[in-house]
Design a protein around this motif. Structure first.
Motif, short mmCIF file in Angstrom:
data_model
loop_
_atom_site.label_atom_id
_atom_site.label_comp_id
_atom_site.label_asym_id
_atom_site.label_seq_id
_atom_site.Cartn_x
_atom_site.Cartn_y
_atom_site.Cartn_z
N ARG A 108 0.84 -1.20 0.00
CA ARG A 108 0.00 0.00 0.00
C ARG A 108 0.88 1.25 0.00
N ALA A 109 0.65 2.13 -0.99
CA ALA A 109 1.43 3.34 -1.12
C ALA A 109 0.71 4.53 -0.49
N TYR A 110 1.48 5.41 0.12
CA TYR A 110 0.98 6.68 0.64
C TYR A 110 1.81 7.80 0.02
N ALA A 111 1.15 8.62 -0.80
CA ALA A 111 1.82 9.76 -1.42
C ALA A 111 0.87 10.96 -1.36
N SER A 116 1.79 14.67 -0.63
CA SER A 116 2.83 14.69 -1.65
C SER A 116 2.21 14.92 -3.03
N PRO A 117 2.89 15.64 -3.92
CA PRO A 117 2.38 15.82 -5.29
C PRO A 117 2.62 14.60 -6.17
N ARG A 165 7.91 12.79 -13.03
CA ARG A 165 8.29 14.03 -12.36
C ARG A 165 9.05 13.71 -11.07
N GLY A 166 9.63 14.73 -10.48
CA GLY A 166 10.31 14.58 -9.20
C GLY A 166 10.55 15.94 -8.58
N GLY A 167 11.00 15.95 -7.33
CA GLY A 167 11.26 17.20 -6.62
C GLY A 167 11.50 16.92 -5.16
N ASP A 169 9.85 17.62 -2.61
CA ASP A 169 8.68 17.25 -1.80
C ASP A 169 7.92 16.04 -2.37
N PHE A 170 8.52 15.30 -3.31
CA PHE A 170 7.87 14.12 -3.88
C PHE A 170 8.11 12.91 -2.96
N VAL A 171 7.54 13.02 -1.78
CA VAL A 171 7.73 12.03 -0.71
C VAL A 171 6.75 10.87 -0.89
N TYR A 172 7.17 9.68 -0.49
CA TYR A 172 6.28 8.51 -0.51
C TYR A 172 6.58 7.61 0.68
#
Length: 229
Positions: A108-111, A116-117, A165-167, A169-172
């Motif tokens: 299960r992913a949380y973004a 997160s964007p 994309r990336g950055g 704040d692209f936390v997961y």
């Protein structure tokens, strides 16, 4: 990390402050007033709203760069929570864990659920490094799938953004858990906009009949409703 075990001190980094990233040690207790977020406080004040944060019994595994492929994947475990950031466009993070034949794993992913964007896509590869399974949007814009380990060996997880994309704040956060049985009992609704017949009032010595819906999760078989005398 975007989460931590309850009651354990965890060092976190807060992003987006004008002065730069802030490092802070927190100990989170899951309670009714937690609201799935942290209120950060220092000499400058306190955040006006909670910073979204997961609390679970899972231990954290933090990505170790470089982890952009099979041979450099971060070593994880099961069960655990895998945490990282896709720091630039085209970035892909890889983790590996040891699987045993017959294990059933919820991935299960949380973004976007945690602010997160990232439009996360998760794929799993076998010991032969061939693709087995993956998911994009099973939980809103976040991924979820159930994986049954076909044979003993090392398995690989790849995390990427749908649009590459990336950055900063692209936390997961990726939680690997064992499915647990669940049961939800409800009374069928007879009125859309009220609680009519959602409560049962039984005069002393009398009786009341109603239908009960039972929603099983991860188990089968008959159910028995028992009343203590």
């Amino acid at each position: 990390p975007a989460g931590a075990p309850s009651g354990k001190e965890t060092e976190i980094q807060l992003l987006g402050d004008p002065t730069g990233p802030l490092t802070h040690a927190v100990t989170v207790q899951e309670s009714e007033d937690f609201r799935n977020g942290l209120f950060y406080e220092d000499e400058h004040g306190v955040t006006p709203s909670p910073v979204k944060f997961r609390v679970s019994e899972l231990s954290n595994v933090l990505e170790a760069e470089p982890n952009s492929g099979f041979d450099t994947s971060t070593v994880g475990s099961f069960p655990a929570a895998l945490n990282g950031i896709l720091q630039e466009n085209g970035d892909r993070d890889w983790f590996q864990f040891e699987g045993k034949k017959g294990q059933v794993i919820n991935i299960r992913a949380y973004a976007q659920q945690i602010g997160s964007p990232l439009d996360i896509v998760v794929n799993i590869y076998g010991p032969d490094k061939k693709h087995i399974q993956g998911n994009d949007d099973a939980r809103g814009a976040d991924s979820f799938f159930r994986f049954t380990v076909p044979a003993d060996g090392i398995y690989y997880l790849r995390i990427r953004d749908l649009l590459e994309r990336g950055g900063a704040d692209f936390v997961y956060r990726l939680e690997l858990t064992t499915p647990s049985p669940s049961l939800y009992l409800t009374i069928p609704r007879v009125s859309r906009y009220s609680q009519y017949r959602q409560s049962i009032f039984i005069p002393k010595g009398n009786r009341f009949g109603t239908l009960i819906n039972a929603l099983r999760g991860n188990f089968a078989g008959e159910l028995k409703l028992l009343q203590d005398n």
